[in-house]
Design a protein around this motif. Sequence first.
Motif, PDB file in Angstrom:
ATOM      1  N   GLY A 403     -11.086 -16.443 -64.678  1.00 29.99           N
ATOM      2  CA  GLY A 403     -10.452 -16.547 -63.375  1.00 29.99           C
ATOM      3  C   GLY A 403     -10.929 -15.512 -62.393  1.00 29.99           C
ATOM      4  O   GLY A 403     -10.757 -15.655 -61.194  1.00 29.99           O
ATOM      5  N   SER A 404     -11.552 -14.438 -62.897  1.00 32.31           N
ATOM      6  CA  SER A 404     -12.079 -13.434 -61.992  1.00 32.31           C
ATOM      7  C   SER A 404     -13.291 -13.946 -61.249  1.00 32.31           C
ATOM      8  O   SER A 404     -13.771 -13.332 -60.318  1.00 32.31           O
ATOM      9  N   VAL A 405     -13.832 -15.091 -61.686  1.00 28.70           N
ATOM     10  CA  VAL A 405     -14.980 -15.689 -61.010  1.00 28.70           C
ATOM     11  C   VAL A 405     -14.477 -16.522 -59.839  1.00 28.70           C
ATOM     12  O   VAL A 405     -13.798 -17.521 -60.039  1.00 28.70           O
ATOM     13  N   PRO A 406     -14.751 -16.123 -58.610  1.00 20.21           N
ATOM     14  CA  PRO A 406     -14.279 -16.916 -57.462  1.00 20.21           C
ATOM     15  C   PRO A 406     -14.842 -18.325 -57.517  1.00 20.21           C
ATOM     16  O   PRO A 406     -16.004 -18.532 -57.830  1.00 20.21           O
ATOM     17  N   MET A 407     -14.013 -19.288 -57.196  1.00 23.91           N
ATOM     18  CA  MET A 407     -14.411 -20.683 -57.344  1.00 23.91           C
ATOM     19  C   MET A 407     -14.927 -21.301 -56.056  1.00 23.91           C
ATOM     20  O   MET A 407     -15.365 -22.433 -56.045  1.00 23.91           O
ATOM     21  N   GLY A 408     -14.890 -20.526 -54.953  1.00 25.91           N
ATOM     22  CA  GLY A 408     -15.370 -21.085 -53.699  1.00 25.91           C
ATOM     23  C   GLY A 408     -14.430 -22.163 -53.196  1.00 25.91           C
ATOM     24  O   GLY A 408     -13.292 -22.293 -53.631  1.00 25.91           O
ATOM     25  N   GLU A 409     -14.903 -22.953 -52.252  1.00 23.15           N
ATOM     26  CA  GLU A 409     -14.115 -24.040 -51.686  1.00 23.15           C
ATOM     27  C   GLU A 409     -14.777 -25.374 -52.027  1.00 23.15           C
ATOM     28  O   GLU A 409     -15.966 -25.446 -52.250  1.00 23.15           O
ATOM     29  N   VAL A 410     -13.978 -26.415 -52.075  1.00 23.73           N
ATOM     30  CA  VAL A 410     -14.511 -27.770 -52.129  1.00 23.73           C
ATOM     31  C   VAL A 410     -13.897 -28.507 -50.947  1.00 23.73           C
ATOM     32  O   VAL A 410     -12.731 -28.900 -50.978  1.00 23.73           O
ATOM     33  N   PRO A 411     -14.640 -28.645 -49.831  1.00 25.12           N
ATOM     34  CA  PRO A 411     -14.088 -29.255 -48.617  1.00 25.12           C
ATOM     35  C   PRO A 411     -13.526 -30.641 -48.890  1.00 25.12           C
ATOM     36  O   PRO A 411     -13.968 -31.363 -49.787  1.00 25.12           O
ATOM     37  N   SER A 412     -12.543 -31.026 -48.058  1.00 28.33           N
ATOM     38  CA  SER A 412     -11.807 -32.264 -48.296  1.00 28.33           C
ATOM     39  C   SER A 412     -12.451 -33.492 -47.666  1.00 28.33           C
ATOM     40  O   SER A 412     -11.969 -34.599 -47.860  1.00 28.33           O
ATOM     41  N   TYR A 413     -13.510 -33.332 -46.883  1.00 23.11           N
ATOM     42  CA  TYR A 413     -14.132 -34.485 -46.236  1.00 23.11           C
ATOM     43  C   TYR A 413     -15.605 -34.551 -46.603  1.00 23.11           C
ATOM     44  O   TYR A 413     -16.229 -33.557 -46.947  1.00 23.11           O
ATOM     45  N   GLY A 414     -16.157 -35.764 -46.552  1.00 18.89           N
ATOM     46  CA  GLY A 414     -17.556 -35.960 -46.890  1.00 18.89           C
ATOM     47  C   GLY A 414     -18.348 -36.489 -45.717  1.00 18.89           C
ATOM     48  O   GLY A 414     -17.952 -36.350 -44.544  1.00 18.89           O
ATOM     49  N   VAL A 501     -22.719 -12.133 -53.986  1.00 20.12           N
ATOM     50  CA  VAL A 501     -22.440 -13.508 -53.558  1.00 20.12           C
ATOM     51  C   VAL A 501     -23.292 -14.495 -54.366  1.00 20.12           C
ATOM     52  O   VAL A 501     -22.818 -15.594 -54.711  1.00 20.12           O
ATOM     53  N   PHE A 502     -24.513 -14.125 -54.711  1.00 18.80           N
ATOM     54  CA  PHE A 502     -25.318 -14.993 -55.560  1.00 18.80           C
ATOM     55  C   PHE A 502     -24.727 -15.064 -56.969  1.00 18.80           C
ATOM     56  O   PHE A 502     -24.731 -16.129 -57.597  1.00 18.80           O
ATOM     57  N   ALA A 503     -24.215 -13.935 -57.474  1.00 19.84           N
ATOM     58  CA  ALA A 503     -23.605 -13.934 -58.809  1.00 19.84           C
ATOM     59  C   ALA A 503     -22.365 -14.815 -58.835  1.00 19.84           C
ATOM     60  O   ALA A 503     -22.134 -15.558 -59.796  1.00 19.84           O
ATOM     61  N   ARG A 504     -21.542 -14.760 -57.784  1.00 20.52           N
ATOM     62  CA  ARG A 504     -20.344 -15.611 -57.726  1.00 20.52           C
ATOM     63  C   ARG A 504     -20.737 -17.084 -57.700  1.00 20.52           C
ATOM     64  O   ARG A 504     -20.108 -17.918 -58.358  1.00 20.52           O
ATOM     65  N   ALA A 505     -21.767 -17.392 -56.940  1.00 24.85           N
ATOM     66  CA  ALA A 505     -22.196 -18.787 -56.854  1.00 24.85           C
ATOM     67  C   ALA A 505     -22.744 -19.278 -58.190  1.00 24.85           C
ATOM     68  O   ALA A 505     -22.478 -20.408 -58.606  1.00 24.85           O
ATOM     69  N   ARG A 506     -23.517 -18.434 -58.887  1.00 31.85           N
ATOM     70  CA  ARG A 506     -24.041 -18.838 -60.208  1.00 31.85           C
ATOM     71  C   ARG A 506     -22.908 -19.109 -61.181  1.00 31.85           C
ATOM     72  O   ARG A 506     -22.972 -20.040 -61.987  1.00 31.85           O
ATOM     73  N   ALA A 507     -21.859 -18.278 -61.113  1.00 32.69           N
ATOM     74  CA  ALA A 507     -20.741 -18.447 -62.036  1.00 32.69           C
ATOM     75  C   ALA A 507     -19.972 -19.734 -61.780  1.00 32.69           C
ATOM     76  O   ALA A 507     -19.367 -20.290 -62.701  1.00 32.69           O
ATOM     77  N   GLY A 546     -36.286 -16.299 -57.459  1.00 31.41           N
ATOM     78  CA  GLY A 546     -36.109 -16.556 -58.882  1.00 31.41           C
ATOM     79  C   GLY A 546     -36.354 -15.349 -59.738  1.00 31.41           C
ATOM     80  O   GLY A 546     -36.361 -15.453 -60.956  1.00 31.41           O
ATOM     81  N   VAL A 547     -36.580 -14.153 -59.115  1.00 31.83           N
ATOM     82  CA  VAL A 547     -36.658 -12.944 -59.921  1.00 31.83           C
ATOM     83  C   VAL A 547     -35.339 -12.771 -60.651  1.00 31.83           C
ATOM     84  O   VAL A 547     -35.283 -12.376 -61.801  1.00 31.83           O
ATOM     85  N   ALA A 548     -34.240 -13.121 -59.970  1.00 36.55           N
ATOM     86  CA  ALA A 548     -32.946 -13.262 -60.626  1.00 36.55           C
ATOM     87  C   ALA A 548     -32.681 -14.761 -60.737  1.00 36.55           C
ATOM     88  O   ALA A 548     -32.744 -15.487 -59.756  1.00 36.55           O
ATOM     89  N   GLU A 549     -32.427 -15.248 -61.938  1.00 38.09           N
ATOM     90  CA  GLU A 549     -32.260 -16.682 -62.165  1.00 38.09           C
ATOM     91  C   GLU A 549     -31.129 -17.220 -61.298  1.00 38.09           C
ATOM     92  O   GLU A 549     -30.015 -16.722 -61.310  1.00 38.09           O
ATOM     93  N   ARG A 550     -31.436 -18.278 -60.516  1.00 38.11           N
ATOM     94  CA  ARG A 550     -30.463 -18.790 -59.560  1.00 38.11           C
ATOM     95  C   ARG A 550     -29.573 -19.877 -60.135  1.00 38.11           C
ATOM     96  O   ARG A 550     -28.472 -20.116 -59.653  1.00 38.11           O
ATOM     97  N   GLY A 551     -30.029 -20.583 -61.140  1.00 41.28           N
ATOM     98  CA  GLY A 551     -29.226 -21.666 -61.678  1.00 41.28           C
ATOM     99  C   GLY A 551     -29.077 -22.796 -60.674  1.00 41.28           C
ATOM    100  O   GLY A 551     -29.897 -22.976 -59.781  1.00 41.28           O
TER     101      GLY A 551
END
Length: 657
Positions: A403-414, A501-507, A546-551
């Motif tokens: 849970g310490s990994v921020p999950m970001g947002e998932v917008p409600s519209y496409g 911010v890249f680490a949070r996104a990878r997680a 990609g020096v740090a793996e982006r996933g």
Amino acid sequence: MRFTVRTGTDPIAGADATLLSAMGLPGGGVLQVGETHTIVRPADLSEITALRLGPETLTNAGVTAGQAIEAKRVMLPTAEVVMIAGDELPLDARTLVHALQGRPVTPGDMLAVDPSYADGDSHPVTLRIATVSPGPAGIVTAATRFVPESSAVPPIPAAPARRARDVAALAGLDEELETLTGWLTLLTSPNDLPTAWGLPKVAGVQLEGPTGCGKSELVGAAAAAAGATVTEVNLNLVFKPDRLLTMLEQAVKLAARPAVLFVDRVEAVAGEEGLAPFRTQVAAILRWFLDAVAERSGVACVLGVTSAATLEDTLAGSALLPRTLTIPPPDLQRRRLMFEAATERIPSKDLDFELLAARSAGFSGADITAAVVHASALATRRGGQLTTDLLLEAVESTVPSLGSVPMGEVPSYGFEKVANLSDVKQRLTESVIWPVTSPDRFERLGIDPPRGVLLYGPPGTGKTFVVRALAHESSAAFFPIKGAELLDKFVGESERGVREVFARARAAAPAILFFDELDALAPVRGRSTTSVTDSVVAALLTEMDGVAERGDVAVIGATNRRDLIDPALLRAGRFEVHVELGLPQVDARRALLGLSDVPFAADVDLDELARRADGLSFADLAGMLREAALTVLREGKSELIVDWPELDGALGRYGRS
């Protein structure tokens, strides 16, 4: 790995240390060569591709000196029963165990055994291996039983199936499991291979990863494969250094070789938030522990830590812990493998593992198992099979342990809310959605998908809006980052912000990192009055290259001034896809008016309104409609509808063509 066979001596093969490291065998290990297996260790050879084999190994492998062969590393189980050809054993079983302990045995091998451990004749005795159980080959240990082929030996019971939690936690960690098994096999070998081979003293391995990522399960599986028992040292109730010393002393003293001592959550006592008043004493105790383990043959330790950066340099960089294995939070691919493993034996119907993986960001192996168990209970109660819908319902009700990994947002519209912009939506779909949903299509074409997109154009043209819709379409977590938010006057803080911010996104992968106002964050280097932005540009280049793996992380930038961004970020491999969003044409303006929820009067012709709004951006159009609606409220009309007078007034404020 391809080798050229050269003649050496038995029973240990020799190969170049660099090649062995490339094969994942630091310090040596077991190789499959032809029809047999052999232990290999680093050796000084005149040819880098040479593999030195003794005459016995050459015969058993069915190869000859000078021959080019393919050899590969393997992990062999402990040989529980070894059958020797013939009606009786040529030597007693105890002598065979002592003579062959630590060696791999393969059916068909002809081995010369020195019976010097026994009384009487000391001439070598040759025997042939008939079968090995469990097979097809194995490593001889002190627990191995040698029996003649003619004897009736009860079958070896099958190893108990791993718990579903262990199976899920280990899914996708094959490489880490093999590497850790190799280290533990070497360090816990009954005949003390490190000393016999002249290797430096080593205590064990450091295992890095967030809580719940599967460290305990990985250590247990690797130790079992190495034929060792695991003793876990629990640091949760350690509040003083003397208690820590007592626990570690007992663990070392009572370890029954071969043994692995697993000390998890070391940061709880040695990290920044650990026993702060006693940090010096704790570090000294842990250094003593590593020394004590290194001095005991057949014993290895694994230190589990959330982040090695939280430990003192003298401990994290100790020569007694020469290898650090990192287990990242489960990414999209690993979560898919976890769901496949956890549901393998459950009656199910058309499970969409890709969707389940996408909806379970932040889940550990235990979380996935919990979700599968919950879904199974729902399926049982409803009298049906396990389905994707039931699993999604269980996933929604499960709190991720990471849970310490921020999950970001998932917008409600496409994309249905995006007016027109067909070309823009298509380019974004190709660059972001296809690499996640259909990666095999790129592999078949032999290309890597584009991973960086730059949206540019005048203010208010919908850059942020369309990216949020893209995040919804791809079911990706959405991390919007304002360029100015990352800039910090303190040295190193801005670069750390970029890495975080890249680490949070990878997680939370699959994820979209959206850098708005990119020109403020990454201007052309050398033109700024401060060096902070230059360092930020360097950090962005490192992460995006990609020096740090982006996933599975797509990076999208938006700017009103593309010419102000550092050119190094705009080349292929970085922000390589450039998409312009200009002022909307009449059909795009008409599409936006059609999507609006504003109630228009019957005589309002939206086609005419779109024509009159020439030169307005999407943001201007939205503002114009808002102004017209507010005018209706301001005038207190009984019927809340927008007519031409209000629209004309709003158009006058926002400008006409």
